[in-house]
Write an enzyme that holds these catalytic residues in place. Structure first.
Site, PDB file in Angstrom:
ATOM      1  NE  ARG A  59       2.477   6.460 -10.613  1.00  0.00           N
ATOM      2  CZ  ARG A  59       1.384   7.152 -10.412  1.00  0.00           C
ATOM      3  NH1 ARG A  59       0.568   7.436 -11.419  1.00  0.00           N
ATOM      4  NH2 ARG A  59       1.069   7.543  -9.196  1.00  0.00           N
ATOM      5  CE  LYS A 206       1.790   1.836  -8.473  1.00  0.00           C
ATOM      6  NZ  LYS A 206       2.678   1.956  -7.386  1.00  0.00           N
ATOM      7  CG  HIS A 225      -1.863   0.743  -5.385  1.00  0.00           C
ATOM      8  ND1 HIS A 225      -1.919   2.064  -4.997  1.00  0.00           N
ATOM      9  CD2 HIS A 225      -0.572   0.509  -5.723  1.00  0.00           C
ATOM     10  CE1 HIS A 225      -0.708   2.599  -5.101  1.00  0.00           C
ATOM     11  NE2 HIS A 225       0.113   1.683  -5.537  1.00  0.00           N
ATOM     12  CB  SER A 244       2.267   7.184  -4.281  1.00  0.00           C
ATOM     13  OG  SER A 244       3.645   7.318  -4.212  1.00  0.00           O
ATOM     14  CE  LYS A 248       1.329   1.137  -2.201  1.00  0.00           C
ATOM     15  NZ  LYS A 248       1.325   2.596  -2.136  1.00  0.00           N
ATOM     16  CB  THR A 249       7.372   0.490   0.680  1.00  0.00           C
ATOM     17  OG1 THR A 249       6.806   0.438  -0.631  1.00  0.00           O
ATOM     18  CG2 THR A 249       8.753  -0.145   0.659  1.00  0.00           C
ATOM     19  CG  ASP A 263       3.289  -0.584  -5.279  1.00  0.00           C
ATOM     20  OD1 ASP A 263       2.808   0.214  -4.463  1.00  0.00           O
ATOM     21  OD2 ASP A 263       3.291  -0.371  -6.496  1.00  0.00           O
ATOM     22  NE  ARG A 327       9.118   6.238  -5.444  1.00  0.00           N
ATOM     23  CZ  ARG A 327       7.979   5.656  -5.101  1.00  0.00           C
ATOM     24  NH1 ARG A 327       7.966   4.416  -4.669  1.00  0.00           N
ATOM     25  NH2 ARG A 327       6.849   6.308  -5.159  1.00  0.00           N
TER      26      ARG A 327
HETATM   27  N1  LIG Z   1       3.192   7.254  10.307  1.00  0.00           N
HETATM   28  C1  LIG Z   1       3.820   6.898   9.203  1.00  0.00           C
HETATM   29  N2  LIG Z   1       3.568   5.695   8.618  1.00  0.00           N
HETATM   30  C2  LIG Z   1       4.181   5.329   7.480  1.00  0.00           C
HETATM   31  N3  LIG Z   1       5.086   6.092   6.814  1.00  0.00           N
HETATM   32  C3  LIG Z   1       5.381   7.306   7.336  1.00  0.00           C
HETATM   33  C4  LIG Z   1       4.767   7.755   8.532  1.00  0.00           C
HETATM   34  N4  LIG Z   1       5.259   8.984   8.803  1.00  0.00           N
HETATM   35  C5  LIG Z   1       6.132   9.290   7.839  1.00  0.00           C
HETATM   36  N5  LIG Z   1       6.239   8.287   6.940  1.00  0.00           N
HETATM   37  C6  LIG Z   1       7.083   8.316   5.720  1.00  0.00           C
HETATM   38  O1  LIG Z   1       6.203   8.271   4.616  1.00  0.00           O
HETATM   39  C7  LIG Z   1       6.778   7.546   3.549  1.00  0.00           C
HETATM   40  C8  LIG Z   1       5.918   6.358   3.198  1.00  0.00           C
HETATM   41  O2  LIG Z   1       6.373   5.891   1.969  1.00  0.00           O
HETATM   42  P1  LIG Z   1       6.234   4.412   1.448  1.00  0.00           P
HETATM   43  O3  LIG Z   1       6.235   3.444   2.577  1.00  0.00           O
HETATM   44  O4  LIG Z   1       7.235   4.245   0.388  1.00  0.00           O
HETATM   45  O5  LIG Z   1       4.769   4.518   0.832  1.00  0.00           O
HETATM   46  P2  LIG Z   1       4.117   3.688  -0.330  1.00  0.00           P
HETATM   47  O6  LIG Z   1       4.840   2.397  -0.405  1.00  0.00           O
HETATM   48  O7  LIG Z   1       2.693   3.552   0.101  1.00  0.00           O
HETATM   49  O8  LIG Z   1       4.274   4.518  -1.552  1.00  0.00           O
HETATM   50  C9  LIG Z   1       8.150   7.104   3.980  1.00  0.00           C
HETATM   51  O9  LIG Z   1       9.064   8.049   3.525  1.00  0.00           O
HETATM   52  C10 LIG Z   1       8.016   7.137   5.518  1.00  0.00           C
HETATM   53  O10 LIG Z   1       9.248   7.368   6.152  1.00  0.00           O
HETATM   54  C1  LIG Z   2       5.852   3.828  -7.780  1.00  0.00           C
HETATM   55  C2  LIG Z   2       4.750   4.410  -7.424  1.00  0.00           C
HETATM   56  O1  LIG Z   2       3.970   4.022  -6.378  1.00  0.00           O
HETATM   57  P1  LIG Z   2       4.199   3.787  -4.839  1.00  0.00           P
HETATM   58  O2  LIG Z   2       4.656   5.085  -4.278  1.00  0.00           O
HETATM   59  O3  LIG Z   2       2.837   3.390  -4.394  1.00  0.00           O
HETATM   60  O4  LIG Z   2       5.240   2.734  -4.621  1.00  0.00           O
HETATM   61  C3  LIG Z   2       4.212   5.497  -8.211  1.00  0.00           C
HETATM   62  O5  LIG Z   2       3.079   5.881  -7.897  1.00  0.00           O
HETATM   63  O6  LIG Z   2       4.889   5.950  -9.144  1.00  0.00           O
HETATM   64 MN   LIG Z   3       5.722   1.673  -2.149  1.00  0.00          MN
END
Ligand SMILES: Nc1ncnc2c1ncn2[C@@H]1O[C@H](COP(=O)(O)OP(=O)(O)O)[C@@H](O)[C@H]1O
Ligand SMILES: C=C(OP(=O)(O)O)C(=O)O
Ligand SMILES: [Mn+2]
Length: 534
Positions: A59, A206, A225, A244, A248-249, A263, A327
Site C-alpha cells: 500500500r 483496504k 482491523h 499487517s 491475523k491471517t 482481516d 500475497r
Molecule cells: N509467532 C508468529 N505468529 C504469527 N505469525 C508469525 C510468527 N512468526 C512468524 N510469522 C509469520 O508472520 C507472518 C504473519 O502474516 P499474516 O498472518 O499474513 O499477518 P496479517 O494477517 O496480520 O497481515 C506470516 O508470514 C507468518 O508465517
Molecule cells: C492487505 C494489507 O493488510 P494485512 O497485511 O493486514 O492483510 C495491507 O496492509 O495492505
Molecule cells: Mn492478513
C-alpha cells in the site's frame, strides 16, 4: 449487460462490458495470449495464477487522500500537527482532475465491472461497483468481496463506485496538492474511490475497509482491523487485532476452529461479522507443513501477487527479491473450516491484540485489565513489517492506533469506545500477544504463539500461575501447556536480564510520549495510569 450504463460515471465509448465474470472466464482473460506487463498472469504449479504489480507491491499511504468538503470537513479525522495520520485533505479540484484521469483511462475500452458487497450483515453492508480494464483486478475483487446471489444482482444498486485506473498517472500532482503520480482518493460525499498508478491489489480491499471504518462507527457498530474465528459450535468467538504481518491471517486459520474472516470485521448487537468474502495471506517463506490450510488454499481461483515463478510455473516462496509482501488472495471457501453460509458469529469472548515487537521487550502473552485494554488498543504498538507499505524495508517500531491507524477515518477514541462497549456487554477479556521478537534475536515461533492462543481460547490461561512484569505491570502466565516455559518471561530470553531492563525502559518512555496526544481530555488522562510507568 444491457442495463449497465457507464456514461453516468463519465465513462464513454465502452466497447464491451465483462460483467461479474465467472472464475473460468477470469482465468481465460488473465492468461490470454497477448497480455503484456502487469496485466499478464502466469499459471503456477498449484493452479493459481500469479501476477506482478510493478514498483507498487504494498500500500501507498502517503498517496491516500480524502476530499475535504462540507460533508467530510467535520467528521473525518484529518491529519494535524498534534496527531499526524494518513487522512490528508484533497481539494474538489484535485478530485475532479483525478476522476477525469480515471474515466479517460477507462473510456473507449473493453471493461470489467464487478458488483459485490462489503459487509456480511445485510442491514449495514455496502454494495460496491468496481470498474477496471485489467482482468486480474476483477479476479482480485471477486475473491475478496462478498458475491451477490443472482437475485441480488438483479436489483444491484451500488452505494459506492471504485474506478481502478492503475495505468494512469497524475502528472500535475504538485499543482493539485497531491503527493506523487500515484493517488488513491476517496470522495465520501459522492461515495467514490479513484486509484491511479498503483497496481497493488490490497489498495482495493483496504480502501473499502477505510470506508466501512467511516460509516459503521457512526451507526454505533465497532469496525475493526482484526481477524475472527469461533469454536466448532459457533459459540466461543475470538477476534485478533493486529497491523499487517502480525499474524491475523495465520493465527485465525486454525484447523480446530471455524474461520469467520482474516482481516476486517464489524461487531454489532448480533455479534461479529466479516466485511469480506475472501482472505489475503502473506506467502513469504510459506511452508506447507506449518501452514497447511493456507498452502492448500493456493489452487485454481486463488490469485498470487509478486511471487517468484520459473518459466514452468514452479513457485519459490522463499524469494524476496521482488518484495517481502508476496500475497495470495482466495475466496474464503478455499479454507475448509469456516462459518457457513454467512461469515458471522456471536459476540467475541476473547479479544487478542497481536503486536510484533521488534525491540524484544513485550512478553509473548500478557493478561490485560480493562484499563490496560483501552490503553494498549489506543497505543497500537507494533512493528511495521517489511514490504506492506512502500518504503518500509525492515521491521520498524510504530504506534498505529487501534492496530490499523492507516485505515481509521474517525478519531481513534471512537473505535476504542465502540470496542469497549461491545466487550462490556459480552464480558470479553483481552490479551496482548507478542508475535515478534524476544531476547534471542529471533521471532517467537508460530508453534509457541499457537500454543498461547490455544491456552487463551480453551480457558487454561485463566488457571495458570502468573507473575507481574515490571514497568508495564503486565500479568503473565509462567507456564502454559504446549508452550516453552523459558520464553514466557521475556527477561529469561536475554543472556543478562539487565539488557531487557534497558530496552524496557526505552520502550516504556516511547509509550508515554506517544500517549500524550490522548491526554487532552479527562478520559485520556485517566488511562495514563494503566500504561507503562518509569
Ligand atoms: N509467532 C508468529 N505468529 C504469527 N505469525 C508469525 C510468527 N512468526 C512468524 N510469522 C509469520 O508472520 C507472518 C504473519 O502474516 P499474516 O498472518 O499474513 O499477518 P496479517 O494477517 O496480520 O497481515 C506470516 O508470514 C507468518 O508465517
Ligand atoms: C492487505 C494489507 O493488510 P494485512 O497485511 O493486514 O492483510 C495491507 O496492509 O495492505
Ligand atoms: Mn492478513
Amino acid at each position: 449487460m444491457a442495463k449497465l450504463d457507464l456514461t453516468k460515471y463519465g465513462i464513454s465509448g465502452t466497447t464491451e462490458i465483462v460483467y461479474n465474470p465467472s472464475y473460468d472466464e477470469l482465468f481465460a482473460e488473465e492468461t490470454k495470449p497477448g497480455l503484456e506487463g502487469y496485466e499478464k498472469g502466469q499459471v503456477s504449479e498449484l493452479g493459481a495464477v500469479n501476477v506482478m504489480t510493478g514498483i507498487y507491491t504494498g500500500r501507498s499511504p502517503k498517496d491516500k487522500f480524502i476530499v475535504m468538503d462540507e460533508n467530510s470537513k467535520d467528521t473525518v479525522w484529518w491529519t494535524s500537527e498534534g496527531y499526524k495520520n494518513d487522512n490528508k485533505p484533497a481539494s474538489k479540484e484535485a478530485w475532479d482532475a483525478c476522476k477525469k484521469l480515471a474515466v479517460n483511462e477507462l473510456s473507449n475500452k473493453r471493461l470489467f465491472v464487478v458488483d459485490a458487497f462489503c459487509g456480511a450483515n445485510k442491514d449495514t453492508r455496502m454494495a460496491i461497483r468496481f470498474i477496471m480494464e485489467v482482468a486480474w483486478q476483477a479476479h482480485f475483487v471477486t475473491n475478496m468481496f462478498i458475491k451477490p446471489t443472482a437475485e441480488e444482482l438483479e436489483n444491484f444498486e451500488p452505494d459506492f463506485v471504485v474506478y481502478n485506473a492503475s495505468k494512469a498517472k497524475v502528472e500535475n500532482y504538485k499543482e493539485l496538492g497531491l503527493n506523487s503520480e500515484t493517488a488513491v482518493v476517496f470522495n465520501i460525499t459522492s461515495r467514490e474511490q479513484v486509484i491511479l498508478n498503483t497496481w497493488y491489489g490490497g489498495e482495493m480491499k483496504k480502501g473499502m475497509f477505510s470506508m466501512m471504518n467511516y460509516f459503521l462507527p457512526l451507526k454505533g457498530i465497532a469496525s475493526m482491523h482484526c481477524s475472527a474465528n469461533t469454536d466448532m459450535n459457533g459459540e466461543n468467538t475470538a477476534i485478533f487485532f493486529g497491523l499487517s504481518g502480525t499474524g491475523k491471517t495465520t493465527l485465525s486459520t486454525d484447523p480446530k476452529r471455524l474461520l469467520i474472516g482474516d482481516d476486517e470485521h464489524g461487531w454489532d448487537d448480533n455479534g461479529v461479522f466479516n466485511f469480506e468474502g475472501g482472505c489475503y495471506a502473506k506467502v513469504i517463506n510459506l511452508d506447507k507443513d506449518s501452514e497447511p490450510d493456507i498452502y492448500n488454499a493456493i489452487k485454481r481461483n486463488a490469485l498470487l501477487e509478486n511471487v517468484t515463478l520459473d518459466e514452468n510455473g514452479k513457485i519459490d516462496f522463499n524469494d524476496k527479491s521482488v518484495t517481502e509482501n508476496t500475497r495470495v488472495s482466495y475466496p474464503i471457501d478455499h479454507i475448509e473450516k469456516i462459518v457457513r453460509p454467512v461469515s458471522a458469529a456471536p459476540a467475541a469472548k476473547n479479544v487478542i491484540f497481536l503486536s510484533a515487537d521488534a525491540f524484544g521487550v513485550l512478553p509473548p502473552v500478557s493478561i490485560l485489565t480493562p484499563e490496560q485494554t483501552e490503553y494498549y488498543f489506543l497505543s497500537g504498538f507494533t512493528a511495521k513489517l517489511a514490504g506492506t507499505e512502500r518504503g518500509i524495508t525492515e521491521p520498524t517500531p510504530t504506534f498505529s492506533a487501534c492496530f490499523g491507524q492507516a485505515f481509521l477515518e474517525l478519531h481513534p477514541t471512537k473505535y476504542a469506545e465502540e470496542l469497549v462497549k461491545k466487550m462490556k456487554v459480552s464480558g470479553a477479556k483481552a490479551y496482548l500477544v507478542n508475535t515478534g521478537w524476544n531476547g534471542t534475536g529471533k521471532r517467537i515461533s508460530i508453534k509457541d504463539t499457537r500454543g498461547i492462543i490455544d491456552a487463551i481460547l480453551d480457558g487454561s490461561i485463566k488457571t495458570a500461575p502468573t507473575k507481574t512484569i515490571p514497568y508495564f505491570n503486565f500479568e503473565v502466565p509462567t507456564e502454559l501447556p504446549g508452550v516453552d516455559p523459558k520464553i514466557l518471561d521475556p527477561r529469561d530470553t536475554y543472556a543478562d536480564a539487565s539488557q531487557w531492563e534497558e530496552k524496557a525502559k526505552d520502550l516504556a518512555s516511547r509509550f508515554q510520549k506517544n500517549f500524550v496526544k490522548y491526554e487532552s481530555n479527562e478520559a485520556g488522562k485517566a488511562l495514563v495510569a494503566a500504561g507503562p510507568q518509569l
